[in-house]
Write a protein that holds these residues in place. Structure first.
Motif, PDB file in Angstrom:
ATOM      1  N   MET A 129       3.572  60.955  30.462  1.00 27.52           N
ATOM      2  CA  MET A 129       3.031  59.627  30.322  1.00 27.52           C
ATOM      3  C   MET A 129       1.737  59.725  29.504  1.00 27.52           C
ATOM      4  SD  MET A 129       2.175  56.909  33.353  1.00 27.52           S
ATOM      5  CE  MET A 129       3.631  55.903  33.314  1.00 27.52           C
ATOM      6  N   THR A 130       1.538  58.810  28.639  1.00 24.72           N
ATOM      7  CA  THR A 130       0.343  58.806  27.794  1.00 24.72           C
ATOM      8  C   THR A 130      -0.807  58.072  28.494  1.00 24.72           C
ATOM      9  OG1 THR A 130       0.866  56.728  26.693  1.00 24.72           O
ATOM     10  CG2 THR A 130       1.779  58.760  25.719  1.00 24.72           C
ATOM     11  N   ILE A 131      -1.997  58.300  28.006  1.00 28.15           N
ATOM     12  CA  ILE A 131      -3.160  57.588  28.528  1.00 28.15           C
ATOM     13  C   ILE A 131      -2.992  56.092  28.321  1.00 28.15           C
ATOM     14  CG2 ILE A 131      -5.631  57.199  28.161  1.00 28.15           C
ATOM     15  CD1 ILE A 131      -5.855  60.232  27.615  1.00 28.15           C
ATOM     16  N   GLU A 132      -2.520  55.695  27.177  1.00 31.04           N
ATOM     17  CA  GLU A 132      -2.320  54.266  26.913  1.00 31.04           C
ATOM     18  C   GLU A 132      -1.314  53.652  27.882  1.00 31.04           C
ATOM     19  OE1 GLU A 132      -4.043  52.112  25.040  1.00 31.04           O
ATOM     20  OE2 GLU A 132      -5.327  53.847  24.701  1.00 31.04           O
ATOM     21  N   ALA A 133      -0.258  54.388  28.212  1.00 33.88           N
ATOM     22  CA  ALA A 133       0.741  53.883  29.165  1.00 33.88           C
ATOM     23  C   ALA A 133       0.125  53.707  30.553  1.00 33.88           C
ATOM     24  CB  ALA A 133       1.943  54.824  29.222  1.00 33.88           C
ATOM     25  N   ILE A 134      -0.728  54.629  30.954  1.00 27.14           N
ATOM     26  CA  ILE A 134      -1.402  54.514  32.253  1.00 27.14           C
ATOM     27  C   ILE A 134      -2.333  53.307  32.257  1.00 27.14           C
ATOM     28  CG2 ILE A 134      -3.047  55.606  33.832  1.00 27.14           C
ATOM     29  CD1 ILE A 134      -1.883  58.329  32.833  1.00 27.14           C
ATOM     30  N   LYS A 135      -3.123  53.159  31.208  1.00 29.11           N
ATOM     31  CA  LYS A 135      -4.030  52.017  31.111  1.00 29.11           C
ATOM     32  C   LYS A 135      -3.258  50.701  31.150  1.00 29.11           C
ATOM     33  CE  LYS A 135      -6.993  52.279  27.779  1.00 29.11           C
ATOM     34  NZ  LYS A 135      -7.555  52.612  26.453  1.00 29.11           N
ATOM     35  N   THR A 136      -2.157  50.641  30.437  1.00 32.19           N
ATOM     36  CA  THR A 136      -1.328  49.428  30.424  1.00 32.19           C
ATOM     37  C   THR A 136      -0.753  49.154  31.799  1.00 32.19           C
ATOM     38  OG1 THR A 136      -0.792  49.727  28.090  1.00 32.19           O
ATOM     39  CG2 THR A 136       0.712  48.354  29.392  1.00 32.19           C
ATOM     40  N   TYR A 137      -0.221  50.174  32.458  1.00 33.90           N
ATOM     41  CA  TYR A 137       0.361  49.995  33.787  1.00 33.90           C
ATOM     42  C   TYR A 137      -0.671  49.448  34.770  1.00 33.90           C
ATOM     43  CZ  TYR A 137       2.570  50.800  38.245  1.00 33.90           C
ATOM     44  OH  TYR A 137       3.084  50.618  39.499  1.00 33.90           O
ATOM     45  N   ILE A 138      -1.845  50.053  34.796  1.00 31.73           N
ATOM     46  CA  ILE A 138      -2.876  49.615  35.734  1.00 31.73           C
ATOM     47  C   ILE A 138      -3.309  48.189  35.439  1.00 31.73           C
ATOM     48  CG2 ILE A 138      -5.267  49.988  36.459  1.00 31.73           C
ATOM     49  CD1 ILE A 138      -4.682  53.016  36.314  1.00 31.73           C
ATOM     50  N   SER A 139      -3.550  47.873  34.188  1.00 31.29           N
ATOM     51  CA  SER A 139      -4.020  46.518  33.865  1.00 31.29           C
ATOM     52  C   SER A 139      -2.944  45.461  34.097  1.00 31.29           C
ATOM     53  CB  SER A 139      -4.577  46.444  32.448  1.00 31.29           C
ATOM     54  OG  SER A 139      -3.665  46.902  31.506  1.00 31.29           O
ATOM     55  N   GLN A 140      -1.670  45.817  34.012  1.00 29.16           N
ATOM     56  CA  GLN A 140      -0.597  44.849  34.246  1.00 29.16           C
ATOM     57  C   GLN A 140      -0.220  44.714  35.720  1.00 29.16           C
ATOM     58  OE1 GLN A 140       2.641  46.055  31.697  1.00 29.16           O
ATOM     59  NE2 GLN A 140       1.751  45.062  29.921  1.00 29.16           N
ATOM     60  N   ASN A 141      -0.545  45.714  36.545  1.00 27.13           N
ATOM     61  CA  ASN A 141      -0.096  45.713  37.930  1.00 27.13           C
ATOM     62  C   ASN A 141      -1.198  45.548  38.967  1.00 27.13           C
ATOM     63  OD1 ASN A 141       2.961  46.376  37.974  1.00 27.13           O
ATOM     64  ND2 ASN A 141       2.088  47.665  36.382  1.00 27.13           N
ATOM     65  N   PHE A 142      -2.442  45.565  38.552  1.00 25.38           N
ATOM     66  CA  PHE A 142      -3.559  45.379  39.467  1.00 25.38           C
ATOM     67  C   PHE A 142      -4.458  44.282  38.920  1.00 25.38           C
ATOM     68  CE2 PHE A 142      -2.105  49.707  39.981  1.00 25.38           C
ATOM     69  CZ  PHE A 142      -2.049  49.848  41.357  1.00 25.38           C
ATOM     70  N   GLU A 143      -4.782  43.327  39.778  1.00 23.36           N
ATOM     71  CA  GLU A 143      -5.630  42.220  39.360  1.00 23.36           C
ATOM     72  C   GLU A 143      -7.106  42.610  39.425  1.00 23.36           C
ATOM     73  OE1 GLU A 143      -4.731  38.718  41.559  1.00 23.36           O
ATOM     74  OE2 GLU A 143      -2.598  38.850  41.150  1.00 23.36           O
ATOM     75  N   GLN A 144      -7.900  41.968  38.620  1.00 25.57           N
ATOM     76  CA  GLN A 144      -9.354  42.097  38.627  1.00 25.57           C
ATOM     77  C   GLN A 144      -9.824  43.537  38.419  1.00 25.57           C
ATOM     78  OE1 GLN A 144     -10.591  40.262  42.293  1.00 25.57           O
ATOM     79  NE2 GLN A 144     -10.078  38.228  41.564  1.00 25.57           N
ATOM     80  N   VAL A 145      -9.200  44.234  37.495  1.00 27.36           N
ATOM     81  CA  VAL A 145      -9.592  45.604  37.191  1.00 27.36           C
ATOM     82  C   VAL A 145     -10.256  45.644  35.818  1.00 27.36           C
ATOM     83  CG1 VAL A 145      -8.734  47.924  36.684  1.00 27.36           C
ATOM     84  CG2 VAL A 145      -7.802  46.645  38.614  1.00 27.36           C
ATOM     85  N   ASN A 146     -11.398  46.290  35.767  1.00 26.15           N
ATOM     86  CA  ASN A 146     -12.073  46.544  34.503  1.00 26.15           C
ATOM     87  C   ASN A 146     -11.859  48.006  34.138  1.00 26.15           C
ATOM     88  OD1 ASN A 146     -13.258  43.948  34.247  1.00 26.15           O
ATOM     89  ND2 ASN A 146     -14.811  44.538  35.725  1.00 26.15           N
TER      90      ASN A 146
END
Length: 92
Positions: A1-18
């Protein structure tokens, strides 16, 4: 998994995350807790960790904070191995 894929997953699946970036590393913070990240991506060796050998091309370390009740069933036996030190007083 790439860093970009992890960042995308977290931002799409968790609300209110910076997602904060510092020196190529990424820190995932809930809006109400801007002092302690719940996850980090470390992309290179630093003064705290050279053992991971992250300076290799394409290497990174994903750290995810979990509570004691989650950690113990998954990794509790790991601390019984020689050379691994646990600090359960910090788990609560």
């Amino acid at each position: 998994m790439t860093i970009e894929a992890i960042k995308t997953y977290i931002s799409q699946n968790f609300e209110q995350v910076n997602i904060l970036e510092a020196g190529g590393d990424f820190f995932f913070m809930y809006e109400k807790n801007d002092k302690l990240p719940f996850a980090t991506i470390v992309t290179k060796d630093n003064e705290y960790d050279t053992f991971s050998n992250l300076n290799r091309e394409g290497s990174y370390r994903l750290n995810i904070g979990v509570d004691k009740d989650t950690f113990t069933p998954l990794f509790g036996g790991l601390t019984e191995k020689k050379g691994v030190e646990a600090h359960p007083e910090h788990w609560d």
